[in-house]
Scaffold this motif. Structure first.
Motif, short mmCIF file in Angstrom:
data_model
loop_
_atom_site.label_atom_id
_atom_site.label_comp_id
_atom_site.label_asym_id
_atom_site.label_seq_id
_atom_site.Cartn_x
_atom_site.Cartn_y
_atom_site.Cartn_z
N THR A 13 7.56 -15.99 -36.80
CA THR A 13 8.77 -16.25 -36.03
C THR A 13 9.90 -15.40 -36.60
OG1 THR A 13 10.36 -17.92 -35.27
CG2 THR A 13 9.45 -18.20 -37.49
N ARG A 14 10.89 -15.13 -35.75
CA ARG A 14 12.09 -14.44 -36.21
C ARG A 14 13.12 -15.38 -36.80
NH1 ARG A 14 14.75 -12.97 -32.08
NH2 ARG A 14 13.40 -14.04 -30.55
N THR A 15 12.90 -16.69 -36.72
CA THR A 15 13.86 -17.65 -37.23
C THR A 15 14.04 -17.53 -38.74
OG1 THR A 15 13.52 -19.24 -35.44
CG2 THR A 15 14.30 -20.13 -37.54
N VAL A 16 15.31 -17.49 -39.17
CA VAL A 16 15.67 -17.40 -40.58
C VAL A 16 16.88 -18.30 -40.81
CG1 VAL A 16 16.57 -15.90 -42.40
CG2 VAL A 16 14.81 -15.04 -40.86
N VAL A 17 16.88 -19.07 -41.90
CA VAL A 17 18.05 -19.84 -42.31
C VAL A 17 18.40 -19.41 -43.72
CG1 VAL A 17 19.05 -22.12 -42.69
CG2 VAL A 17 17.40 -21.78 -40.83
N ALA A 18 19.54 -18.74 -43.88
CA ALA A 18 20.00 -18.24 -45.17
C ALA A 18 21.26 -19.01 -45.59
CB ALA A 18 20.27 -16.74 -45.09
N ALA A 19 21.79 -18.66 -46.76
CA ALA A 19 22.95 -19.38 -47.29
C ALA A 19 24.19 -19.16 -46.44
CB ALA A 19 23.21 -18.95 -48.73
N ASP A 20 24.36 -17.97 -45.83
CA ASP A 20 25.58 -17.69 -45.09
C ASP A 20 25.34 -17.34 -43.63
OD1 ASP A 20 24.40 -15.23 -45.47
OD2 ASP A 20 26.18 -14.24 -46.26
N HIS A 21 24.12 -17.46 -43.14
CA HIS A 21 23.86 -17.21 -41.73
C HIS A 21 22.50 -17.79 -41.35
CE1 HIS A 21 21.74 -13.68 -43.51
NE2 HIS A 21 20.90 -13.86 -42.51
N ALA A 22 22.27 -17.88 -40.06
CA ALA A 22 20.97 -18.33 -39.55
C ALA A 22 20.71 -17.67 -38.21
CB ALA A 22 20.93 -19.84 -39.40
N LEU A 23 19.47 -17.34 -37.97
CA LEU A 23 18.98 -16.93 -36.65
C LEU A 23 17.93 -17.94 -36.24
CD1 LEU A 23 18.41 -15.07 -34.20
CD2 LEU A 23 16.81 -13.82 -35.67
N VAL A 24 18.16 -18.61 -35.11
CA VAL A 24 17.21 -19.60 -34.60
C VAL A 24 16.65 -19.04 -33.30
CG1 VAL A 24 16.87 -21.99 -33.91
CG2 VAL A 24 18.57 -21.44 -35.65
N ALA A 25 15.44 -18.48 -33.39
CA ALA A 25 14.80 -17.85 -32.24
C ALA A 25 14.32 -18.91 -31.25
CB ALA A 25 13.63 -16.98 -32.69
N GLN A 220 17.38 -11.65 -28.81
CA GLN A 220 17.19 -11.60 -27.37
C GLN A 220 17.73 -12.88 -26.74
OE1 GLN A 220 12.92 -11.14 -27.40
NE2 GLN A 220 12.56 -13.33 -27.14
N ALA A 221 17.77 -12.90 -25.41
CA ALA A 221 18.28 -14.05 -24.69
C ALA A 221 17.58 -15.33 -25.13
CB ALA A 221 18.11 -13.85 -23.19
N GLY A 222 18.36 -16.38 -25.38
CA GLY A 222 17.83 -17.66 -25.84
C GLY A 222 17.98 -17.88 -27.32
N ASP A 223 18.25 -16.82 -28.10
CA ASP A 223 18.42 -16.97 -29.54
C ASP A 223 19.79 -17.53 -29.88
OD1 ASP A 223 15.93 -15.85 -29.85
OD2 ASP A 223 16.67 -13.90 -30.55
N ALA A 224 19.89 -18.19 -31.02
CA ALA A 224 21.16 -18.72 -31.53
C ALA A 224 21.41 -18.17 -32.93
CB ALA A 224 21.14 -20.24 -31.57
N ILE A 225 22.69 -17.97 -33.27
CA ILE A 225 23.07 -17.44 -34.57
C ILE A 225 24.22 -18.26 -35.13
CG2 ILE A 225 24.07 -15.45 -35.79
CD1 ILE A 225 22.69 -13.62 -33.81
N TRP A 226 24.15 -18.54 -36.44
CA TRP A 226 25.28 -19.11 -37.18
C TRP A 226 25.76 -18.09 -38.19
CZ3 TRP A 226 24.74 -20.91 -42.55
CH2 TRP A 226 25.97 -21.33 -43.08
N MET A 227 27.07 -17.90 -38.26
CA MET A 227 27.68 -17.00 -39.24
C MET A 227 28.74 -17.76 -40.01
SD MET A 227 28.01 -13.64 -36.78
CE MET A 227 27.88 -14.52 -35.23
N ALA A 228 28.56 -17.91 -41.31
CA ALA A 228 29.54 -18.58 -42.17
C ALA A 228 30.80 -17.74 -42.29
CB ALA A 228 28.92 -18.83 -43.54
N PRO A 229 31.91 -18.33 -42.71
CA PRO A 229 33.11 -17.53 -42.98
C PRO A 229 32.80 -16.37 -43.92
CG PRO A 229 33.63 -19.87 -43.08
CD PRO A 229 32.14 -19.78 -42.97
N PHE A 230 33.32 -15.21 -43.59
CA PHE A 230 33.20 -13.98 -44.37
C PHE A 230 31.79 -13.41 -44.41
CE2 PHE A 230 37.08 -15.99 -46.00
CZ PHE A 230 37.99 -14.97 -45.74
N CYS A 231 30.88 -13.95 -43.62
CA CYS A 231 29.55 -13.34 -43.52
C CYS A 231 29.70 -12.01 -42.79
CB CYS A 231 28.60 -14.25 -42.76
SG CYS A 231 26.99 -13.51 -42.40
N PRO A 232 29.34 -10.87 -43.40
CA PRO A 232 29.41 -9.60 -42.69
C PRO A 232 28.53 -9.64 -41.44
CG PRO A 232 29.18 -9.23 -45.04
CD PRO A 232 28.95 -10.69 -44.81
N GLN A 233 29.04 -9.07 -40.34
CA GLN A 233 28.35 -9.17 -39.06
C GLN A 233 28.61 -7.94 -38.20
OE1 GLN A 233 31.17 -12.24 -36.77
NE2 GLN A 233 30.88 -12.71 -38.94
#
Length: 257
Positions: A13-25, A220-233
């Motif tokens: 899966t492409r899903t990743v949960v890190a300390a300052d961001h997450a991608l939920v495929a 891609q369409a349907g994915d969700a992302i979380w970006m913490a404050p100051f997370c480079p993006q």
């Protein structure tokens, strides 16, 4: 639950949960009945529960499928919601909303929302941060087509729509951002705002994090992302069609406190 044709038998899966961001495929979305709703199922994509991995989000984001007869009544629990209609239609206090319409449901007010046939919606929810001397906003709704698509930093290939009013009563912004194929953000951003993002159309690559967390993610369409404050993006649209995402961020409150 995604269809079996979209699953990966080898557990990839492409899903990743890190300390300052997450991608939920989308292939990892798990649906269940939503608390406080009738005739509705949804997947919570981002929530403060991610704090077990690090800082944790300060908001919740979910997608929900609402059947005929679905109803929601907000409760006076201090949490505001923005509901964006991805497909189908619903009514808020008797006003009909179609695809690409949205409604701001204020904290502490009871608002009736109902579905006659079916709808798929995106939900942003957070605790409302009051500001001294500023009245809290009331119920509001609109359609994305009613909001001008402004070239971002002068680039007509990147178009930003600001859906909620920008006045000081709102502590939340919800925007819609569209990119022509091959168009990118003009810089890697890093700032105090926290983001929740939902890919509505198209695909591309999102660069998130720095140092040990830096990664480049196909999205891609349907994915969700979380970006913490100051997370480079940073983002670039790829593929034959434009890419569009919806995102929320905290605004209009004292970040120096």
């Amino acid at each position: 639950m995604p269809e079996h044709s979209t699953t990966h038998p080898l557990g990839h899966t492409r899903t990743v949960v890190a300390a300052d961001h997450a991608l939920v495929a989308e292939d990892t979305h798990v649906t269940a009945p939503l608390h406080g709703w009738e005739a509705a199922e949804g997947a919570v994509l981002i929530s403060p529960a991610m704090g077990a991995m690090g800082r944790g989000p300060g908001f919740t984001m979910a997608v929900a499928t609402l059947g005929g007869g679905a109803r929601l009544a907000t409760r006076g629990h201090g949490r505001e919601r923005v509901v964006y209609v991805l497909a189908g239609g619903l009514s808020v206090e008797g006003t009909g909303l179609t695809a690409d319409s949205w409604a701001y449901l204020p904290a502490g007010e009871r608002v009736e929302m109902a579905v006659a046939e079916s709808a798929r919606v995106l939900i942003f929810e957070k605790a409302y941060a009051a500001s001294e001397g500023v009245a809290a906003p009331g119920l509001l709704h609109g359609h994305a087509d009613d909001t001008p698509a402004e070239p971002f930093l002068g680039d007509p290939g990147a178009r930003l729509q600001t859906l909620l009013p920008g006045d000081a009563s709102f502590d939340l912004a919800v925007n819609r951002f569209s990119f022509d194929p091959g168009v990118a953000l003009p810089l890697v951003e890093s700032h105090h705002n926290e983001h929740g993002l939902f890919m509505q159309h198209g695909r591309g690559v999102y660069r998130l994090g720095a140092g040990p967390t830096e990664s480049w993610y196909p999205v891609q369409a349907g994915d969700a992302i979380w970006m913490a404050p100051f997370c480079p993006q940073w983002f670039v649209a790829m593929g034959p069609e434009p890419a569009t995402y919806l995102y929320c961020k905290n605004v209009n409150r004292d970040v120096m406190a």
